[in-house]
Design an enzyme around this catalytic site. Structure first.
Site, PDB file in Angstrom:
ATOM      1  CG  HIS A  83      -3.160   5.269   0.508  1.00 47.69           C
ATOM      2  ND1 HIS A  83      -3.100   4.254  -0.703  1.00 47.69           N
ATOM      3  CD2 HIS A  83      -4.130   5.203   1.109  1.00 47.69           C
ATOM      4  CE1 HIS A  83      -4.043   3.685  -0.567  1.00 47.69           C
ATOM      5  NE2 HIS A  83      -4.868   3.901   0.344  1.00 47.69           N
ATOM      6  CE  LYS A 110      -3.753   1.909   2.812  1.00 48.12           C
ATOM      7  NZ  LYS A 110      -4.683   1.634   3.997  1.00 48.12           N
TER       8      LYS A 110
END
Length: 216
Positions: A108, A106
């Site tokens: 963010h 991921k």
């Protein structure tokens, strides 16, 4: 707290059969081998089935001293590890941190591939359904070690007890290469014992022939 109940392979086998998780017949595996049985833990898809599986994992874990964090590899391992954490708490009175990984990092928020409890400096038990070739387990072990974890061991639902590419099974290869224990809730021998007890002579004969050809 619920009174702890020991995991019984026969009860799990019967539930697996009733859910279609375990089937006897003729099945071509990815390896090309024609197996007399097939096991798909993804079909443990209701509360009763998942609870029984989780209680089996929990029953094994409470017999181990070095349980810092339990970890479920994406994707099947995620519900398994979450349910096992609940079983450890509700059945055994042990609150154990748990986590899992993403298939893709991921970019963010918290970022990374690991979710849940921190594994840094912890002894981690990996919980999954089966080890077929061992590739997925090796990948997860690498991710965990890079995050500072020590791998305490692996728990799987089924040990097929058959050779991989060489004379060892995939589980034996993982144990030897990574120098960690691998425990299973049920084995091919448990399946054969079940068929024998039920008088299923044809299915048992097929299992025996398969084990003589590919067994460890």
């Amino acid at each position: 707290m619920t009174t702890p109940v020991s995991f019984h392979p026969q009860a799990f086998i019967e539930l697996a059969l009733s859910r279609g998780v375990l089937k006897f017949g003729e099945f071509t595996l990815k390896s090309g081998r024609v197996s007399p049985y097939f096991f798909n833990a993804g079909l443990l898809n209701d509360g009763e089935a998942l609870s029984l599986l989780a209680e089996g994992y929990a029953d094994k874990l409470v017999q181990c001293e070095n349980v810092g964090v339990i970890f479920g590899p994406a994707y099947k391992g995620i519900p398994f590890v979450a349910a096992t954490a609940v079983a450890l708490s509700q059945v055994h009175g042990k609150s154990v941190p748990w986590g899992f990984n993403r298939k893709e990092a991921k970019d963010h928020g918290e970022g990374g591939v690991l979710v849940g409890a921190s594994v840094a400096g912890q002894e981690v038990w990996i919980i999954d359904d089966v080890i077929t070739a061992g590739t997925a387990i090796r990948e997860v072990v690498t991710v965990l070690k890079n995050a500072g974890a020590t791998i305490a061991g692996v728990l799987v639902a089924l040990d097929r007890q058959e050779r991989g590419q060489g004379e060892l099974s995939a589980i034996q290869e993982v144990q030897k290469e990574l120098e960690i224990p691998v425990h299973a809730l049920i084995t091919m021998k448990d399946l054969m014992d079940y068929l024998d007890a039920k008088g299923e002579k044809e299915a048992l004969a097929n299992m025996q022939a398969y084990r003589e050809k590919y067994g460890i």
